[in-house]
Design a protein around this motif. Structure first.
Motif, PDB file in Angstrom:
ATOM      1  N   GLY A  82       5.946   1.229  -3.347  1.00 40.45           N
ATOM      2  CA  GLY A  82       6.114   2.647  -3.683  1.00 40.45           C
ATOM      3  C   GLY A  82       6.930   3.440  -2.668  1.00 40.45           C
ATOM      4  N   CYS A  83       7.195   2.882  -1.495  1.00 45.94           N
ATOM      5  CA  CYS A  83       7.914   3.676  -0.476  1.00 45.94           C
ATOM      6  C   CYS A  83       9.310   4.035  -0.976  1.00 45.94           C
ATOM      7  N   PRO A  84       9.693   5.325  -0.873  1.00 43.75           N
ATOM      8  CA  PRO A  84      11.011   5.723  -1.369  1.00 43.75           C
ATOM      9  C   PRO A  84      12.143   5.181  -0.500  1.00 43.75           C
ATOM     10  N   PHE A  85      11.843   4.903   0.769  1.00 43.29           N
ATOM     11  CA  PHE A  85      12.814   4.280   1.687  1.00 43.29           C
ATOM     12  C   PHE A  85      12.008   3.753   2.876  1.00 43.29           C
ATOM     13  N   GLN A  86      12.677   3.011   3.738  1.00 41.95           N
ATOM     14  CA  GLN A  86      11.960   2.496   4.917  1.00 41.95           C
ATOM     15  C   GLN A  86      12.128   3.490   6.060  1.00 41.95           C
ATOM     16  N   CYS A  87      11.032   4.030   6.531  1.00 45.36           N
ATOM     17  CA  CYS A  87      11.094   5.022   7.613  1.00 45.36           C
ATOM     18  C   CYS A  87      11.596   4.358   8.898  1.00 45.36           C
ATOM     19  N   ILE A  88      12.156   5.169   9.788  1.00 46.03           N
ATOM     20  CA  ILE A  88      12.903   4.602  10.928  1.00 46.03           C
ATOM     21  C   ILE A  88      12.022   3.759  11.863  1.00 46.03           C
ATOM     22  N   PHE A  89      10.719   4.023  11.840  1.00 45.80           N
ATOM     23  CA  PHE A  89       9.825   3.342  12.789  1.00 45.80           C
ATOM     24  C   PHE A  89       8.989   2.257  12.128  1.00 45.80           C
ATOM     25  N   CYS A  90       9.116   2.113  10.807  1.00 45.33           N
ATOM     26  CA  CYS A  90       8.100   1.353  10.055  1.00 45.33           C
ATOM     27  C   CYS A  90       8.585  -0.004   9.553  1.00 45.33           C
ATOM     28  N   ASP A  91       7.765  -1.007   9.717  1.00 42.74           N
ATOM     29  CA  ASP A  91       7.924  -2.262   8.992  1.00 42.74           C
ATOM     30  C   ASP A  91       6.522  -2.774   8.705  1.00 42.74           C
ATOM     31  N   GLN A  92       6.036  -2.494   7.507  1.00 39.53           N
ATOM     32  CA  GLN A  92       4.653  -2.835   7.169  1.00 39.53           C
ATOM     33  C   GLN A  92       4.414  -4.340   7.134  1.00 39.53           C
ATOM     34  N   HIS A  93       5.488  -5.130   6.911  1.00 42.46           N
ATOM     35  CA  HIS A  93       5.283  -6.587   6.924  1.00 42.46           C
ATOM     36  C   HIS A  93       4.920  -7.044   8.335  1.00 42.46           C
ATOM     37  N   HIS A  94       5.570  -6.434   9.335  1.00 39.64           N
ATOM     38  CA  HIS A  94       5.246  -6.775  10.728  1.00 39.64           C
ATOM     39  C   HIS A  94       3.866  -6.222  11.088  1.00 39.64           C
ATOM     40  N   ILE A  95       3.596  -4.975  10.668  1.00 42.34           N
ATOM     41  CA  ILE A  95       2.335  -4.319  11.053  1.00 42.34           C
ATOM     42  C   ILE A  95       1.131  -5.060  10.463  1.00 42.34           C
ATOM     43  N   THR A  96       1.270  -5.461   9.195  1.00 40.11           N
ATOM     44  CA  THR A  96       0.120  -6.090   8.526  1.00 40.11           C
ATOM     45  C   THR A  96       0.157  -7.613   8.639  1.00 40.11           C
ATOM     46  N   ASN A  97       1.285  -8.137   9.155  1.00 42.36           N
ATOM     47  CA  ASN A  97       1.455  -9.583   9.262  1.00 42.36           C
ATOM     48  C   ASN A  97       1.304 -10.237   7.881  1.00 42.36           C
ATOM     49  N   GLN A  98       1.828  -9.568   6.879  1.00 39.67           N
ATOM     50  CA  GLN A  98       1.621 -10.032   5.503  1.00 39.67           C
ATOM     51  C   GLN A  98       2.913  -9.845   4.697  1.00 39.67           C
ATOM     52  N   LYS A  99       3.277 -10.892   3.954  1.00 36.61           N
ATOM     53  CA  LYS A  99       4.490 -10.800   3.135  1.00 36.61           C
ATOM     54  C   LYS A  99       4.144 -10.496   1.677  1.00 36.61           C
ATOM     55  N   GLU A 100       3.242 -11.294   1.137  1.00 35.50           N
ATOM     56  CA  GLU A 100       2.904 -11.173  -0.293  1.00 35.50           C
ATOM     57  C   GLU A 100       1.472 -10.666  -0.471  1.00 35.50           C
ATOM     58  N   ILE A 101       1.185 -10.150  -1.677  1.00 35.35           N
ATOM     59  CA  ILE A 101      -0.194  -9.785  -2.007  1.00 35.35           C
ATOM     60  C   ILE A 101      -0.751 -10.943  -2.835  1.00 35.35           C
ATOM     61  N   ASP A 102      -1.751 -11.634  -2.324  1.00 29.62           N
ATOM     62  CA  ASP A 102      -2.288 -12.795  -3.031  1.00 29.62           C
ATOM     63  C   ASP A 102      -3.568 -12.379  -3.767  1.00 29.62           C
ATOM     64  N   TRP A 103      -3.420 -11.960  -5.030  1.00 30.29           N
ATOM     65  CA  TRP A 103      -4.569 -11.453  -5.792  1.00 30.29           C
ATOM     66  C   TRP A 103      -5.622 -12.525  -6.025  1.00 30.29           C
ATOM     67  N   ASP A 104      -5.176 -13.800  -6.104  1.00 31.62           N
ATOM     68  CA  ASP A 104      -6.161 -14.874  -6.344  1.00 31.62           C
ATOM     69  C   ASP A 104      -7.140 -14.979  -5.187  1.00 31.62           C
TER      70      ASP A 104
END
Ligand code: SF4
Length: 272
Positions: free
Chosen positions: A18-40
């Motif tokens: 949902g992010c409209p763009f990537q903010c200058i300080f943010c990388d949620q993949h690095h922050i959460t250490n997660q690439k995909e959402i594994d619903w299973d």
């Protein structure tokens, strides 16, 4: 349903959804250490979380801009848990202040959302424009007021040490918190992460992060004010799951919150 405050949360990270763009300080993949959402994996874990206790609790969607999704897409997230939700289980979402409207708030109410976290980041126009957030203080204050008016719990997330931050901007932030009086606050000292514009700024000498000592000192000042005004600070510093090799510079410490509280208590002792 009256809103309730809880610390029992099952966090689901939906990095940059949902992010409209990537903010200058943010990388949620690095922050959460997660690439995909594994619903299973996630769905059975949520079922266990729900079954574990009959206390009020929340399933939380973090790491993206939830309300920038279309109505159908938001609904898909809620519907994943439709068959397991009981009378004690509600939702918590995080989003940006410029992605709040009466329409959206009504919709979230209808989907059992109890708490809204707003990634305000700053109540200073100088800081907001330096980090190109795309909204100003008036928008941020209005969004906070709107969330409270609709009787959700409000959690305000702030970044400490943004470009252009100084003692005046910290005073403005503290003053705004006193006015808004959110239910919860999260304080994150700004860290320079790999693959962000902030990293480029840092390498070009255009941004200098706070030292760990300074970050602790400033957060202790915020913490003291929040204690005084009965605002619950639920998190200080990034969590330990962050990919450490993605941290370029900045005041990261696994026990950052503890260090802030220690300084706060020391200051309190000396001020009598
Ligand atoms: S700060 Fe928030 S809006 Fe900006 S990229 Fe990160 S998650 Fe998205």
């Amino acid at each position: 349903m009256q809103k309730f405050k809880t610390k029992i949360i099952f966090p689901i990270f939906i990095p940059h959804v949902g992010c409209p763009f990537q903010c200058i300080f943010c990388d949620q993949h690095h922050i959460t250490n997660q690439k995909e959402i594994d619903w299973d994996v996630i769905i059975p874990q949520v079922q266990k979380f729900i079954d574990k206790t009959n206390e009020y609790k929340e399933i939380a969607f973090f790491g993206g801009t939830f309300t920038c999704l279309g109505r159908e897409e938001m609904l898909e997230y809620f519907l994943k848990f439709k068959d397991m939700i009981d009378a004690y289980t509600y939702f918590r979402i995080s989003t940006r202040p410029d992605a709040i409207s009466s329409d959206i708030l009504n919709f979230l109410k209808s989907q059992k959302v109890n708490t809204i976290e707003l990634g305000v980041q700053s109540f200073s126009d100088k800081e907001l424009s330096a980090c190109k957030r795309g909204y100003d203080v008036v928008n941020a204050m209005n969004a906070c007021g709107h969330v409270k008016l609709y009787d959700f719990n409000l959690c305000v997330q702030l970044l400490i040490g943004l470009p252009q931050a100084d003692s005046d901007t910290y005073d403005q932030n503290i003053h705004s918190l006193k006015i808004i009086k959110p239910d919860f606050v999260r304080l994150y000292p700004l860290i320079v992460l790999k693959d962000t514009i902030l990293e480029e700024m840092y390498r070009d000498g255009d941004y200098q992060p706070l030292s760990i000592e300074k970050a602790i000192e400033i957060c202790a000042m915020f913490y003291q004010m929040c204690e005084k005004y009965d605002i619950n600070v639920i998190k200080m510093g990034l969590h330990g799951d962050i990919s450490k090799d993605k941290i370029v510079a900045g005041p990261y410490h696994e026990r950052f919150g503890e260090l802030v509280k220690k300084l706060y208590l020391k200051n309190k002792e000396f001020s009598g």
